[in-house]
Scaffold this active site. Structure first.
Site, PDB file in Angstrom:
ATOM      1  CD  GLU A 256      10.365 -25.020  30.519  1.00  0.00           C
ATOM      2  OE1 GLU A 256      10.443 -24.380  29.457  1.00  0.00           O
ATOM      3  OE2 GLU A 256       9.420 -25.771  30.787  1.00  0.00           O
ATOM      4  CB  CYS A 295      14.298 -18.189  28.797  1.00  0.00           C
ATOM      5  SG  CYS A 295      12.875 -18.008  29.857  1.00  0.00           S
TER       6      CYS A 295
END
Ligand code: NAP
Length: 683
Positions: A256, A295
């Site tokens: 990720e 994020c």
């Protein structure tokens, strides 16, 4: 100053050298020292693979799921301690809530899903059996079993608690021991929560270990039964993923990484519409929550060219009200970045972005922080930029400033908006704000393949929306391309990342024994006693009852039509029914068959069956005519006990056949059956 410890082979480990400092994000003062020197990484892996694995494997999915709930309740009791320390990371109360209680919430969700959607067993049956032989004596069935290695969880600094728990929950549910490696800058908060996990004594020995500091040679020792789940920058992720040992042993590596998420306003969302307001609020929220260190934050705000000025003005008006400073002061809406290094990095990225973008709001070099010395803390101002030619040279499609920074971009057609969105090269999340569903559908079709998640917000959904930037344990978190190509959570999908899917091929009876689920044509056990008179513990998968036959009459059809009001011509009109290509004449109602079938197997007296709560996969496979003799075969297909409730769910396979042994209807019946060892407890 605190000396952070690692937890290895069931003991706390204190390093004696090689320390780095972690600093308080607000005061700049050192808060902890961190080092992993002296850790026996090979021994940690052995400990997880042997002790941790042995204990977790003894437990079923339901037992592990219950353990997650117990852990979540324990951590909730300690939450005050986590909130207190969280301030040192620069987090406001809201930021801390997302990190701490959001993380604990993930444990609760996985606990519930594990018990509802997984069996009380060690093998997960993945999908339906595949019919791969003519006579059905050789079947295919996918199953998932836990990997035999250790999961290494490498986390980013921005969510020290959530980052650990969102990975821990699916891995432990899968039965895989883990080694947690938090980012050094905020590892003091992860260590505090990890300490509570160990103190709780809820997880079995070897289930969790902690590395505070460098992972040393750990990744070079992994094999095909281990997993790495990495969250962090694309550069670190690529470096670790391409390590010789990881590629040669095909070690599973989920990544990720950073993501240039976009949010699009559709042309109908003019300033008078609620969608316009929701959009402006969301962009500002995404810029300022966690000081933009998310994020999933909106980095690119893509708006119709004619709405650029009103959107820009409305965002600026809101940003003016954002107070920055020490989160201990209740007036403060945005805290600091996690470290001075991050502050420096954000400033550098902003200056790169500014080469082709206009600064619309904020001062990249200075901010007047409330109750804090802005020279000491890692404060930055919210920064709104605007790039007027985003289809040309626009670094905002490439550069992530991991802070409260967003770039506005105008578009002239929906196709251009989609092209701009996709120039993020793969994102965790994209959102669309607008009330014209044709526009929304067009955009989704064009951009969904570049996004792991899409949030569509309008006046009907906004109030209950979880927002652009909140990954949910139920839904997939991850994205293609630049976002790392990984996938986490997504309900039970996330558990399967820690399991191997195997296609089994064999006889139905062998597959039934392995999966504890009845397979079509498997050997059955004739029931000596009626299965509805048996308690949960007495029932065996494969136990079968064959009913008496019942002849269907025209009168049955007429009476059912009167009772239900269903007078479809195929049931009522002989000639019209015969003209229908599927029938030779009047046929019985399918729902009559289902009701009549119940009459053939249900036991009227009070007994262990507490309730029938539904049917699954109902199919009417052949027409039933007046004069047909119907028999029913009822087979115990799958059992799942609700621990602590005094009853379990029993799924029955039901086949109704005619006098020629043709199956006319097939479905699963779902019942709740009492235990004979535990009293009934209401939910
Ligand atoms: P980073 O520098 O890549 O670090 C991420 C993690 O990797 C940290 O735990 C770090 O530990 C560790 N690490 C670094 N070098 C390593 C090595 N050689 N071997 C093993 N581990 C190593 O990223 P960051 O600055 O902490 O995080 C910010 C970035 O993460 C942003 O770009 C953001 O977009 C991304 N992020 C993505 C997600 C997502 O879910 N996609 C979530 C949050 C953040 P140390 O701290 O000890 O170096």
């Amino acid at each position: 100053m605190k000396l952070l410890q690692s937890y290895a082979k069931g003991q706390w480990h204190t390093a004696t050298e090689g320390f780095k400092l972690c600093h308080h994000a607000i005061t700049g003062q050192p808060v902890a020292q961190i080092s992993s020197t002296g850790l026996d990484f090979s021994g940690m892996l052995d400990f997880g693979r042997s002790i941790g694995h042995k204990h977790l494997q003894k437990m079923t999915f339901h037992e592990r799921a219950l353990m997650l709930k117990e852990l979540a309740l324990y951590l909730l009791e300690k939450k005050k301690d986590f909130y207190a320390l969280s301030q040192a990371t620069g987090a406001t109360q809201l930021d801390s809530w997302i990190d701490i209680e959001g993380g604990i919430g993930t444990l609760f969700v996985y606990s519930g899903k594990g018990r509802r959607e997984m069996p009380d067993h060690h093998i997960y049956v993945d999908g339906a059996p595949e019919h791969i032989s003519k006579n059905g004596t050789f079947l295919g069935q996918h199953i998932c079993t836990s990997l035999k290695g250790v999961a290494i969880h490498i986390n980013a600094f921005n969510f020290p608690c959530w980052g650990m728990l969102e990975k821990l929950a699916p891995a432990i549910l899968a039965g895989m021991p883990i080694i947690v490696k938090p980012a050094s800058d905020t590892a003091y908060l992860t260590e505090l929560m990890f300490r509570a996990i160990i103190q709780s004594d809820i997880l079995p020995p070897g289930a969790v270990q902690l590395v505070c500091g460098s992972t040393g040679e750990l990744l070079d020792l992994l094999d095909c039964q281990d997993v790495v789940a990495f969250t962090g920058s694309a550069s670190t992720g690529q470096y670790l993923k391409s390590k010789k040992n990881i590629t040669e042993n095909a070690v599973r590596f989920t990544m990720e990484a950073d993501s240039l998420n976009c949010s699009i306003l559709t042309p109908d969302a003019t300033p008078e519409t609620p969608e316009f307001d929701y959009y402006v609020k969301e962009v500002v929220k995404e810029m300022t929550v966690k000081s933009g260190q998310k994020c999933t934050a909106i980095r690119r705000a893509i708006v119709p060219a004619e709405l650029l000025d009103p959107v820009s003005e409305a965002i600026c008006a809101r940003l003016t009200k954002v107070t920055v400073g020490d989160p201990a002061n209740e007036q403060v809406r945005m805290g600091a970045l996690a470290s001075k290094a991050q502050q420096q990095e954000v400033r550098e990225r902003v200056s790169q972005l500014r080469k082709t973008s206009e600064l619309v709001f904020g001062n990249p070099e200075h901010i007047q922080a409330i109750d804090a010395n802005d020279q000491d803390g890692a404060f930055v101002s919210p920064i709104l930029l605007c790039n007027h030619r985003p289809s040309d040279d626009c670094p905002a499609h490439d550069i992530e400033a991991f802070g409260p920074v967003t770039t506005l971009m105008p578009y002239y057609s929906l196709d251009e908006a989609a092209q701009l969105a996709n120039r993020g090269q793969g994102s965790l999340v994209g959102s669309v704000f607008g009330y014209n569903d044709d526009h929304v559908a067009d955009l989704v079709t064009q951009i969904a393949s570049f996004h792991g998640r899409m949030v569509l917000i309008n006046r009907d959904s906004a109030k209950e929306s979880s927002g652009h930037g909140s990954p949910l344990p139920h839904l997939v978190h991850g994205g293609p391309g630049r976002a790392g190509g990984g996938e986490e959570m997504g309900g039970i999908r996330g558990v399967k990342h820690y399991m191997q899917r195997t296609a089994l091929q064999g006889s139905p009876t062998t597959l039934m024994r392995i999966t504890e689920k009845y397979m079509p044509k498997a050997q059955t056990l004739p029931a000596i006693k009626h299965p509805f008179k048996m308690y949960f513990e007495e029932l065996k998968v494969g136990l079968t009852l064959v009913s008496e036959k019942r002849t269907i009459t025209l009168e049955d059809i007429e009476r059912f039509a009167d009772l239900s009001g269903d007078r479809f011509y195929a049931h009522m009109d002989e000639e019209a029914a015969a003209r229908n290509p599927f029938f030779d004449g009047r046929v019985a109602h399918g729902y009559f068959l289902v009701s009549m079938a119940a009459g053939l197997f249900v036991v009227p007296e009070e007994g262990p069956v507490l309730a029938n709560y539904g049917l699954d996969d109902l199919r009417f496979t052949e027409p039933v005519y007046p004069g047909d003799d119907i028999t029913v075969q009822l087979t115990c297909k799958q059992k799942s006990y609700r621990r602590g409730k005094g009853y379990g769910e029993v799924r029955w396979d039901l086949q109704a056949s005619n006098q020629n042994d043709e199956v006319v209807a097939a479905y699963d019946i779902l019942t709740l059956v009492a235990s004979n060892t535990e009293p009934f407890i209401e939910d």
